[in-house]
Motif scaffolding. Sequence first.
Motif, PDB file in Angstrom:
ATOM      1  N   LEU A   1       0.842  -1.191   0.000  1.00 43.14           N
ATOM      2  CA  LEU A   1       0.000   0.000   0.000  1.00 43.14           C
ATOM      3  C   LEU A   1       0.879   1.243   0.000  1.00 43.14           C
ATOM      4  O   LEU A   1       1.920   1.275   0.657  1.00 43.14           O
ATOM      5  N   LEU A   2       0.463   2.255  -0.715  1.00 43.85           N
ATOM      6  CA  LEU A   2       1.175   3.520  -0.726  1.00 43.85           C
ATOM      7  C   LEU A   2       0.773   4.327   0.503  1.00 43.85           C
ATOM      8  O   LEU A   2      -0.338   4.195   1.010  1.00 43.85           O
ATOM      9  N   VAL A   3       1.700   5.153   0.966  1.00 50.09           N
ATOM     10  CA  VAL A   3       1.499   5.906   2.208  1.00 50.09           C
ATOM     11  C   VAL A   3       1.122   7.345   1.904  1.00 50.09           C
ATOM     12  O   VAL A   3       1.730   7.987   1.050  1.00 50.09           O
ATOM     13  N   THR A   4       0.129   7.820   2.623  1.00 50.04           N
ATOM     14  CA  THR A   4      -0.265   9.219   2.519  1.00 50.04           C
ATOM     15  C   THR A   4      -0.486   9.770   3.926  1.00 50.04           C
ATOM     16  O   THR A   4      -0.325   9.063   4.916  1.00 50.04           O
TER      17      THR A   4
ATOM     18  N   TYR B   1       7.371  10.284   0.388  1.00 49.23           N
ATOM     19  CA  TYR B   1       5.957   9.932   0.211  1.00 49.23           C
ATOM     20  C   TYR B   1       5.245  10.935  -0.678  1.00 49.23           C
ATOM     21  O   TYR B   1       4.340  10.570  -1.435  1.00 49.23           O
ATOM     22  N   VAL B   2       5.678  12.177  -0.617  1.00 53.38           N
ATOM     23  CA  VAL B   2       5.115  13.198  -1.507  1.00 53.38           C
ATOM     24  C   VAL B   2       5.471  12.854  -2.952  1.00 53.38           C
ATOM     25  O   VAL B   2       4.618  12.901  -3.856  1.00 53.38           O
ATOM     26  N   GLU B   3       6.737  12.446  -3.176  1.00 51.80           N
ATOM     27  CA  GLU B   3       7.181  12.095  -4.545  1.00 51.80           C
ATOM     28  C   GLU B   3       6.413  10.878  -5.060  1.00 51.80           C
ATOM     29  O   GLU B   3       5.986  10.855  -6.213  1.00 51.80           O
TER      30      GLU B   3
ATOM     31  N   LEU C   1       2.950  11.977  -6.039  1.00 50.71           N
ATOM     32  CA  LEU C   1       2.924  12.698  -7.311  1.00 50.71           C
ATOM     33  C   LEU C   1       3.106  11.760  -8.502  1.00 50.71           C
ATOM     34  O   LEU C   1       2.489  11.939  -9.556  1.00 50.71           O
ATOM     35  N   GLU C   2       3.945  10.724  -8.343  1.00 52.10           N
ATOM     36  CA  GLU C   2       4.120   9.727  -9.412  1.00 52.10           C
ATOM     37  C   GLU C   2       2.800   9.039  -9.746  1.00 52.10           C
ATOM     38  O   GLU C   2       2.482   8.790 -10.888  1.00 52.10           O
TER      39      GLU C   2
END
Length: 195
Positions: A159-162, A186-188, A191-192
Amino acid sequence: MWQRIARRRRAEQIVSLLNADLENEWYAPIPLETILALEVEWPITRPDIARYLIKIGYVKDFREAFDRWLRKYNVPLDSADISETIELVRGIGWIPVLAHAFAPYISINTVTQNVGEQIELLSRFKRKGLAWVELIYGPDTIIGDVLPLRLAIAERVGLLVTGGSDFHGGDKTSTTLPGVEMPRIYVEKFLEQVR
C-alpha cells in the motif's frame, strides 16, 4: 443517504451518553433537537457537538470537550461493507484511501492489535482495491517507534502511504492546519501515482 442516517443515529446515542454525564455533574442536559438541527450540509459529528458545548459555555475549547466527555463516547458507526465502499470509490474514479489506519479509537486497531492479523486485514483490503493508507496524520504519528512499524506493514502489503491533518473544521489546536508535514519520499510517490 445511509451515511447521514447512521450519523444521525450515532449523534442521538452520543447526546444520550453525554446528557447522562452532564446530569451527574450538575449540568443541564442539552436538547437532542438542538443538536439534530445542526445538520445542514453534512452529517452531525462529535466536533459539531463539541462546538455546541463551547457555545453554551460548558467547555472552553475542542480539546476540553473531547478530553472531558466526547472521546469516551466511542459509539460505533453503522457503515458500509469495505468491499462495497472500495468498489464505489473506484467506480467514480477516485482512489480508495484507508484514513487514520492505526488510530487508537478507530480503524484496524479496533479490530486487532496483532501485527500479523493487521497485515492480513490490510492485504484483504488491497485485494479488494485499496490503494493507499494514511499513516501520517499529526505530530504524534511522526515521533516514536510506532511509525516505522506501520510503514513496514504498508510496504509489506504494497500500500502507498499518505497523510492528512484529519481536519473536520472547528478548532483543532493540536495540529498545524490545514495540512500536515509529509516526508519528501511519500510526496514524490504520491505525485508519481497521480500524474
